[in-house]
Every structure is written in C-alpha cells, then in structure tokens.
Design a protein around this motif. Structure first.
Motif, PDB file in Angstrom:
ATOM      1  N   HIS A  88       0.820  -1.211   0.000  1.00  0.00           N
ATOM      2  CA  HIS A  88       0.000   0.000   0.000  1.00  0.00           C
ATOM      3  C   HIS A  88       0.856   1.263   0.000  1.00  0.00           C
ATOM      4  N   THR A  93       0.889   0.947  -6.589  1.00  0.00           N
ATOM      5  CA  THR A  93      -0.354   0.377  -6.061  1.00  0.00           C
ATOM      6  C   THR A  93      -1.433   1.453  -6.036  1.00  0.00           C
ATOM      7  N   THR A  95      -5.380   2.076  -4.661  1.00  0.00           N
ATOM      8  CA  THR A  95      -6.514   1.596  -3.880  1.00  0.00           C
ATOM      9  C   THR A  95      -7.777   2.285  -4.381  1.00  0.00           C
ATOM     10  N   SER A 109      -7.643  -3.185  -4.012  1.00  0.00           N
ATOM     11  CA  SER A 109      -6.337  -2.642  -4.358  1.00  0.00           C
ATOM     12  C   SER A 109      -5.775  -3.343  -5.579  1.00  0.00           C
TER      13      SER A 109
END
Length: 437
Positions: A88, A93, A95, A109
C-alpha cells in the motif's frame, strides 16, 4: 449482543450447504453463480467510485479491509484496526474505493509489479503470465461493508467495473492475478473467467494468515470475447458483457491526467508517516533490502525524514539505481530524413530525462543518425525535439532504444521537472511550478 450458538448454527448450515453444492457438476455450479448476477446500469447517485487518496478515505479502506480479513480468519486483529501492507506504500499500487453517502463501503487494491514484486509470487509461479505481452497487476484487498454484502452486488459489481475500466484504460494492465480462498475461486472463474495458475491450491498463504489459497489469472485482452460469448444474449441486468464494455457509469470518477502516465501515486510524506510509522510498524518490520528499495523509490528530501533508516545508506545508493515513481506510456514517432526518402518509425516512450528518453519500437531503428522525435506527452501536450538513437536492442517484433537529445523544449522540461520532484499524481496537473530552469 450476538448469540454465539446462533452464529455457530448459521456457520454449520453454511458449511453444509457449501459442501453439498460442491457435488454439483462444474457447469451447473457456474450457471448458479451467473444466475446471481444483478448489475444495475444506473446505480444510485449516492454511490461514488474513485481512487482513495485522502487520509480519511485510505483509513476507511484499511479499516474495512481489516474487519473483513479478521472476520474471515485471514489475519489476527491489529491494534491499529487497519490492514496495512508495504504494497500500500508503493506508487505502483492504487486503492479504489466505493463511497455511499460519503461513507467508504467497498475497496479493492491493484498492485502492479515493482521492485517489491507481488504478494502472491512467494507461492505461485507467474512465469507463464509474464511470458505473455502486457503488464501484470495483482488484485488484492477486496472488501465490502457488511450492510451491502446481501444486496445483490450493489457495491461489488460497480467496484469490479471500476477495476476493469481503470486497468484497461488508465493502469496499462493486461493481466490480472489473484490469490483467493478455495471457497471463493469459482466465483472468479465463473463470473470473470479467471484461470487457475499452475500451482493449484496452496495450503498456507502467509499473506493471509496461513489460510489456504488458489492462484488464478485473466487476460483482459482476451476476456471481452469470452464475455460476449457467455453473456451476450442475457437480459441487461445479468449481462456482464454489456455492463463491463458497453455501459457508462456516471458514478465512476476517473483521475484527471495532464500527461500520459499510467499510475496514480497518492502517498505524500505525511500519509506514509501516518500509516506506516505512527499507526502500524510496517516500515519498522522491513528488512534492510526493502528499506533501501523504499529510499530508491522515494528519493526526495521531504521523504527522507519518514522513511526507515538504512544502516548502509551510502553503499546502497552507490549500488542501486533510482526507481521511478511515475510510469509513462507516451505515443510518438521518430523521423529520419535523407535525400532519397523520409523514414517514420512509431514509438512508445516510457522514460524521460533532461537529455534523452527510452522508447519501444516494433521496427528496428537506425543508430547514430539524427532525426526528429515527435512525442505526445499528454492529451494537450506535445514535444518535438532533435534526437538520435545511441543504443538499442531488437528481438523479433520488439525493440527497446535509448535516445539522446540536442536540446529539449519547454514542454519537455516541464514534464521532466515534475517527474523528478512531484510526489503525487495531482502534482502532474501543476507541472509548471516544478520548473527550475
């Protein structure tokens, strides 16, 4: 207060029905899953799907995920009340979140491959997926708020559509991979046409508290034809082909992009410090290599204070290259003019510097010859520069080349400046303020 006996009874009934269902023929089980599809082409206006980018949105996503994982036995309760992983923290990445009346009620995610790899690669072989063309991303951290879990996919299907559109149009992703509990793999196989990876079922998946897992992948370039064949003649609300490929959901808020970047980093120094130092011990628990990789990604002075200390910092910086926070996919061309003719080669530029760039080409390019590079930096941004191929490698129908410039123009300098000094995707919209020349 919940009655433990009633909960045990419901759990026993659920397990019994699931076991009985497993004896049905595979084709019948898949037909049953598809009969539950209910995709509303006009969801309630109170539903908004967007990238989670504020502290409040990210925290709500991580809390929702924590409760879902704890409830399923995929993790032990964390003192923070959140499920936060090192993935994260990465700019690769994204989300996604679903908000209903401004409350986060769903999240998922998308983890694109980086120097940290994927969570599932520790137990599944991705060799066959990587051999195919196109970027790979792992779908992870899916959770829907309990009050929406029995509403016929009111949140789940819009979230899945958002994921599909974001991957195919913004995230430059062709292959999705997942690692899910064996009890849930058939939902992905029957509805979304995931195919199991070579290592079928893994008994202990550390990333999910040792729960068993099945790995699977889907090719998003191939999927539309399968969707059309399976769903094409079904009623609209059960037709995932129309839903994913022919329906526009006004509830989806895609990120604005001035340039042709393919990821949307949101982690400012303050957000990294809050989630990975203050709320959890995620940074503290990294090994020296992982700490060093973080420094190579977030190589700006404002990040140094919040990143974990690396004991061999000077040696690490000598040995390791800098990793980009932004990935790009800019269409362009390279023209070489001679007295006899003009040759024009199509390019896909993926990296920029002050005095050069890196690009892919399907055709072999001439080296050590000056030409004109015309590159679309964004929908309204274009750069035309004099350039030369100084190195390259071509195999079959694919080549990768390095160019040097005579001189960059203003549009070029603005982009390079923000790529060097910007921290989040919003900075790209304000590139001029990073211009130092």
């Amino acid at each position: 207060m919940k009655n433990p006996r009633a909960s045990d009874a419901r759990r026993f009934l659920h397990q019994t029905l699931r076991k009985a269902f497993s004896f049905f023929p595979r084709s019948l089980r898949f037909a049953v899953y598809r009969s539950f599809v209910d995709c509303d082409p006009r969801p309630d206006k109170r539903l908004v799907l967007k990238i989670a980018e504020t502290r409040e949105e990210l925290q709500a996503c991580f809390k929702l995920l924590h409760d879902a994982y704890v409830g399923s036995g995929f993790m032990r309760p964390d003192p923070s009340g959140m499920r936060v992983t090192i993935y994260h923290a990465l700019p690769t990445t994204t989300t996604l979140c679903a908000k209903y009346d401004d409350e986060v009620v769903g999240t998922i995610s998308l983890i694109r491959e980086s120097v940290f790899g994927f969570p599932l690669q520790s137990i599944f072989d991705l060799h066959e997926v990587r051999e195919k063309k196109g970027r790979v991303a792992e779908v992870s951290a899916l959770a829907v708020h309990p009050k929406f879990r029995n509403t016929g996919g009111t949140i789940l299907f819009p979230l899945m559509k958002f994921m599909y559109e974001y991957c195919t149009t913004f995230f430059d992703t062709r292959h999705l991979v997942i690692a899910v509990n064996p009890n849930r793999i058939e939902m992905y196989e029957s509805l979304l046409f995931f195919e199991r990876l070579a290592e079928n079922e893994v008994e202990n998946y550390d990333f999910a508290n040792g729960a068993p897992a099945v790995g699977a992948s889907v090719d998003l370039h191939v999927a539309p034809e399968i969707f059309k064949r399976v769903y094409g003649k079904k009623p609209r609300r059960k037709n995932l082909y129309l839903y994913f490929l022919r329906t526009r959901l006004r509830n989806i808020v895609m990120p604005s992009r001035r340039y042709f970047t393919t990821n949307d980093p949101v982690m400012t120094p303050d957000l990294l410090d809050y989630f990975f130092n203050q709320c959890t011990h995620t940074f503290q628990n990294l090994n020296e290599r992982e700490k060093g990789l973080l420094h190579s990604i977030y190589n700006l002075p404002e990040y140094k204070e919040v990143l974990p200390v690396i004991f061999s910092e000077s040696n690490f910086r000598i040995r390791q290259r800098r990793h980009q926070r932004y990935s790009l996919k800019c269409p362009g061309s390279f023209s070489v003019i001679s007295p006899e003719k003009t040759e024009v080669y199509a390019l896909r530029v993926v990296e920029f510097s002050d005095d050069g760039f890196l690009a892919h080409s399907k055709a072999p390019l001439p080296t050590n010859v000056w030409g004109e590079a015309s590159i679309r930096l964004g929908s309204e941004e274009k750069s035309i520069v004099k350039a030369m191929v100084v190195r390259g490698n071509h195999k079959g129908s694919h080549g990768f080349y390095g160019f040097k410039l005579v001189e960059s123009d203003l549009s070029w300098r603005k982009l390079v400046s923000v790529l060097k000094s910007g921290t989040t995707h919003e900075d790209l919209d304000n590139a001029t303020r990073f211009l130092t020349d």
